[in-house]
Scaffold this active site. Structure first.
Site, PDB file in Angstrom:
ATOM      1  N   HIS A   1       0.842  -1.202   0.000  1.00  0.00           N
ATOM      2  CA  HIS A   1       0.000   0.000   0.000  1.00  0.00           C
ATOM      3  C   HIS A   1       0.870   1.243   0.000  1.00  0.00           C
ATOM      4  CE1 HIS A   1      -4.289  -1.306   1.104  1.00  0.00           C
ATOM      5  NE2 HIS A   1      -3.649  -2.325   0.564  1.00  0.00           N
TER       6      HIS A   1
ATOM      7  N   TYR B   1      -9.193   6.507   6.894  1.00  0.00           N
ATOM      8  CA  TYR B   1      -9.293   6.982   8.282  1.00  0.00           C
ATOM      9  C   TYR B   1     -10.294   8.136   8.268  1.00  0.00           C
ATOM     10  CZ  TYR B   1      -5.121   4.353   9.664  1.00  0.00           C
ATOM     11  OH  TYR B   1      -4.224   3.352   9.936  1.00  0.00           O
TER      12      TYR B   1
ATOM     13  N   PRO C   1      -4.352   1.642  18.424  1.00  0.00           N
ATOM     14  CA  PRO C   1      -4.049   1.081  17.098  1.00  0.00           C
ATOM     15  C   PRO C   1      -4.140   2.071  15.935  1.00  0.00           C
ATOM     16  CG  PRO C   1      -6.168   0.285  17.910  1.00  0.00           C
ATOM     17  CD  PRO C   1      -5.563   1.068  19.011  1.00  0.00           C
TER      18      PRO C   1
ATOM     19  N   LYS D   1       0.940   0.829  14.837  1.00  0.00           N
ATOM     20  CA  LYS D   1       2.319   0.707  15.299  1.00  0.00           C
ATOM     21  C   LYS D   1       2.579  -0.482  16.245  1.00  0.00           C
ATOM     22  CE  LYS D   1       4.460   3.996  13.239  1.00  0.00           C
ATOM     23  NZ  LYS D   1       4.267   3.407  11.921  1.00  0.00           N
TER      24      LYS D   1
ATOM     25  N   TYR E   1       4.076   6.978   9.502  1.00  0.00           N
ATOM     26  CA  TYR E   1       3.245   5.808   9.193  1.00  0.00           C
ATOM     27  C   TYR E   1       4.073   4.703   8.550  1.00  0.00           C
ATOM     28  CZ  TYR E   1      -1.181   3.419   8.317  1.00  0.00           C
ATOM     29  OH  TYR E   1      -2.214   2.523   8.336  1.00  0.00           O
TER      30      TYR E   1
HETATM   31  C1  LIG Z   1      -7.728  -6.712  20.400  1.00  0.00           C
HETATM   32  C2  LIG Z   1      -6.476  -6.065  19.840  1.00  0.00           C
HETATM   33  C3  LIG Z   1      -6.500  -5.455  18.573  1.00  0.00           C
HETATM   34  C4  LIG Z   1      -5.343  -4.880  18.048  1.00  0.00           C
HETATM   35  N1  LIG Z   1      -5.391  -4.275  16.819  1.00  0.00           N
HETATM   36  C5  LIG Z   1      -4.254  -3.706  16.314  1.00  0.00           C
HETATM   37  C6  LIG Z   1      -4.240  -3.070  15.064  1.00  0.00           C
HETATM   38  O1  LIG Z   1      -5.256  -2.982  14.377  1.00  0.00           O
HETATM   39  N2  LIG Z   1      -3.060  -2.530  14.628  1.00  0.00           N
HETATM   40  C7  LIG Z   1      -1.884  -2.615  15.366  1.00  0.00           C
HETATM   41  O2  LIG Z   1      -0.818  -2.165  14.939  1.00  0.00           O
HETATM   42  N3  LIG Z   1      -1.891  -3.210  16.549  1.00  0.00           N
HETATM   43  C8  LIG Z   1      -3.029  -3.754  17.023  1.00  0.00           C
HETATM   44  N4  LIG Z   1      -3.007  -4.356  18.224  1.00  0.00           N
HETATM   45  C9  LIG Z   1      -1.724  -4.433  18.870  1.00  0.00           C
HETATM   46  C10 LIG Z   1      -0.888  -5.592  18.325  1.00  0.00           C
HETATM   47  O3  LIG Z   1      -1.711  -6.677  17.987  1.00  0.00           O
HETATM   48  C11 LIG Z   1       0.116  -5.939  19.411  1.00  0.00           C
HETATM   49  O4  LIG Z   1       0.968  -4.821  19.553  1.00  0.00           O
HETATM   50  C12 LIG Z   1       0.922  -7.207  19.134  1.00  0.00           C
HETATM   51  O5  LIG Z   1       0.106  -8.351  19.267  1.00  0.00           O
HETATM   52  C13 LIG Z   1       2.095  -7.296  20.104  1.00  0.00           C
HETATM   53  O6  LIG Z   1       2.685  -8.561  20.023  1.00  0.00           O
HETATM   54  P1  LIG Z   1       3.308  -9.239  21.314  1.00  0.00           P
HETATM   55  O7  LIG Z   1       3.884 -10.520  20.850  1.00  0.00           O
HETATM   56  O8  LIG Z   1       4.163  -8.259  22.017  1.00  0.00           O
HETATM   57  O9  LIG Z   1       2.086  -9.480  22.303  1.00  0.00           O
HETATM   58  P2  LIG Z   1       0.818 -10.440  22.148  1.00  0.00           P
HETATM   59  O10 LIG Z   1       0.414 -10.566  20.736  1.00  0.00           O
HETATM   60  O11 LIG Z   1      -0.182  -9.935  23.134  1.00  0.00           O
HETATM   61  O12 LIG Z   1       1.354 -11.862  22.609  1.00  0.00           O
HETATM   62  C14 LIG Z   1       1.590 -12.171  23.963  1.00  0.00           C
HETATM   63  C15 LIG Z   1       1.367 -13.653  24.171  1.00  0.00           C
HETATM   64  O13 LIG Z   1       1.705 -13.985  25.517  1.00  0.00           O
HETATM   65  C16 LIG Z   1       0.752 -14.915  25.995  1.00  0.00           C
HETATM   66  N5  LIG Z   1       0.772 -14.861  27.461  1.00  0.00           N
HETATM   67  C17 LIG Z   1       0.205 -13.930  28.271  1.00  0.00           C
HETATM   68  N6  LIG Z   1       0.450 -14.235  29.552  1.00  0.00           N
HETATM   69  C18 LIG Z   1       1.176 -15.367  29.564  1.00  0.00           C
HETATM   70  C19 LIG Z   1       1.717 -16.176  30.596  1.00  0.00           C
HETATM   71  N7  LIG Z   1       1.530 -15.858  31.878  1.00  0.00           N
HETATM   72  N8  LIG Z   1       2.398 -17.280  30.256  1.00  0.00           N
HETATM   73  C20 LIG Z   1       2.589 -17.625  28.954  1.00  0.00           C
HETATM   74  N9  LIG Z   1       2.085 -16.889  27.926  1.00  0.00           N
HETATM   75  C21 LIG Z   1       1.393 -15.779  28.231  1.00  0.00           C
HETATM   76  C22 LIG Z   1      -0.542 -14.433  25.361  1.00  0.00           C
HETATM   77  O14 LIG Z   1      -1.534 -15.443  25.348  1.00  0.00           O
HETATM   78  C23 LIG Z   1      -0.067 -14.050  23.969  1.00  0.00           C
HETATM   79  O15 LIG Z   1      -0.144 -15.125  23.063  1.00  0.00           O
HETATM   80  C24 LIG Z   1      -4.151  -4.905  18.778  1.00  0.00           C
HETATM   81  C25 LIG Z   1      -4.127  -5.503  20.037  1.00  0.00           C
HETATM   82  C26 LIG Z   1      -5.272  -6.060  20.594  1.00  0.00           C
HETATM   83  C27 LIG Z   1      -5.233  -6.655  21.981  1.00  0.00           C
END
Ligand SMILES: Cc1cc2nc3c(=O)[nH]c(=O)nc-3n(C[C@H](O)[C@H](O)[C@H](O)COP(=O)(O)OP(=O)(O)OC[C@H]3O[C@@H](n4cnc5c(N)ncnc54)[C@H](O)[C@@H]3O)c2cc1C
Length: 398
Positions: A72, A202, A293, A297, A385
């Site tokens: 995009h 947006y 979101p 980022k 962005y």
């Molecule tokens: C509902 C939602 C919608 C989103 N939409 C967007 C979007 O549109 N655009 C965007 O840029 N970002 C979005 N985000 C943010 C983006 O998805 C996150 O920044 C991204 O998932 C971060 O990745 P991560 O691996 O750090 O954390 P996560 O993806 O949260 O992964 C963490 C993992 O740790 C596991 N975990 C938790 N506690 C424990 C434990 N005690 N023991 C073992 N495992 C554990 C969880 O189950 C999970 O699988 C959204 C977030 C959410 C919650």
């Protein structure tokens, strides 16, 4: 049990870290409270910066991304009945983003880890981390079969998201937290219908923000600003489409509708916890920071943290050099604060604050007109962005 890096969480951050470490000859184990199916189906982000695509390529997990990702070159900003294109290619010297769902990134990473016979323990309970201020930190968990396991590690990576157990394991006396909750949330849907637009829209609207995004040429992702305590049960499909039609309306343009496959409400929060390291515990991704979101980022920050962390841990464990690990938190936090500001700016420019009155709307419209009317202002949006340059810590430069 013994491993070099114990990784808590099989989200994008934990899985990519495990993959990058393996390519540097470092062994790890990933423990995850959810099932594989749940992790692979959890609907979240969908926009990858070019730097994130590069990291996934370098990790050897980009075959499907290179085939299916949608390049995009801009976004639309819509307000006051006008739709303006922000042309990233023109404003940033050809840079673009790639639409590819987080679910697919997670599937690609899980498949790569498992095909390399690496351990991911799904559905664990009672995860604990201990002895973090020693050189032999410990990870404990109970596996799905009920067996309690203790893993002696050289380092532990807290990639367990905002509600995980790793950040709270850092003593409160050394932790600093900056946070703000926004007075609105996003109701998001995944719809079985081709997108009605070539780029994300947006939309600022007196009834609240709306976003038209997409996941594939056949699947649309759309969002509506709602109250933070909104009951999803109050939003039958017809009400959602009706509200989307109203907010996104533009003469001569039509919103295509389809079956809603997923529906959820996400709160909006900015959160930065520092430092991202305590002893031999290193936090990455949402475990350390959350952005609303609106700036797309969150996922990109998680992948960027991990690219730096993999290098720092490899240098620490294989090379016996602590300097990159010592610089990990400070280096990542610079990028995190830039993204936190951009996400806050996009969010407050586009959402209607409940009870704010007409003054806020006029200020937002003034900012939107400036952003779409001034090349300098449009370039600021575009540069943020499309993302920031890759962060490369080198052992011999400060
Ligand atoms: C509902 C939602 C919608 C989103 N939409 C967007 C979007 O549109 N655009 C965007 O840029 N970002 C979005 N985000 C943010 C983006 O998805 C996150 O920044 C991204 O998932 C971060 O990745 P991560 O691996 O750090 O954390 P996560 O993806 O949260 O992964 C963490 C993992 O740790 C596991 N975990 C938790 N506690 C424990 C434990 N005690 N023991 C073992 N495992 C554990 C969880 O189950 C999970 O699988 C959204 C977030 C959410 C919650």
């Amino acid at each position: 049990m013994r491993t070099q890096v114990g990784i808590v969480g099989a989200g994008p951050a934990g899985l990519l870290l495990s993959q990058l470490l393996a390519r540097g000859g470092i062994e790890s184990i990933v423990v995850e409270i959810r099932s594989r199916a749940y992790c692979e189906a959890r609907q979240r982000a969908g926009v990858l910066e070019a730097g994130s695509v590069q990291v996934l390529r370098a990790a050897g997990v980009s075959q499907r991304l290179d085939r299916l990702g949608l390049e995009h070159g801009g976004i639309y900003l819509q307000f006051a009945g006008e739709r303006h294109h922000i042309d990233f290619r023109d404003l940033t010297g050809g840079r673009t983003v790639t639409v590819y769902a987080q679910t697919e990134v997670v599937k690609d990473l899980i498949a790569a880890r498992l095909s390399a016979q690496q351990r991911i323990e799904f559905e664990v309970t009672d995860t604990e981390v201990a002895d973090l201020d020693t050189t032999r930190p410990v990870l404990r968990y109970t596996s799905a079969g009920g067996k309690r396991t203790e893993v002696n590690c050289d380092a532990i990576a807290g990639c367990d998201g905002f509600h995980g157990i790793c950040r709270p394991a850092i003593p409160a006396s050394v932790r600093t937290v900056h946070e703000c909750d926004y007075p609105y949330a996003w109701l998001g849907i995944l719809a079985d219908v081709p997108p009605s637009t070539d780029e994300l829209i947006y939309c600022h609207h007196p009834r609240g923000f709306a976003l038209h995004s997409m996941r594939t040429p056949q699947i649309s992702r759309l969002y509506l600003q709602v109250a933070p305590d909104e009951d999803i049960g109050a939003w039958p499909d017809e009400r959602i489409w009706d509200e989307l039609r109203r907010r996104l309306a533009l003469p001569g343009w039509e919103l295509k509708e389809g079956a809603i496959m997923d529906k959820s409400i996400t709160p909006m929060r900015s959160f930065v916890g520092a430092p991202m390291r305590y002893g031999r515990l290193f936090l990455a991704g949402d475990a350390a920071h959350i952005v609303p979101p609106t700036g797309a980022k969150g996922l990109n920050l998680a992948l960027a943290d991990v690219a730096v962390l993999a290098r720092a841990l490899t240098s620490l464990i294989r090379g016996g050099r602590a300097d990159l690990a010592d610089r990990y938190s400070g280096a990542c936090l610079n990028r995190v604060w830039r993204a936190t500001h951009f996400s806050w700016w996009m969010t407050t420019m586009l959402h209607a604050t409940p009870g704010a009155g007409p003054m806020e709307a006029q200020l937002q419209l003034a900012q939107l007109r400036y952003t779409t009317g001034s090349r300098a202002a449009a370039t600021t949006l575009a540069e943020n962005y499309v993302g920031y340059p890759p962060l490369k810590l080198n052992p011999d430069t400060p």
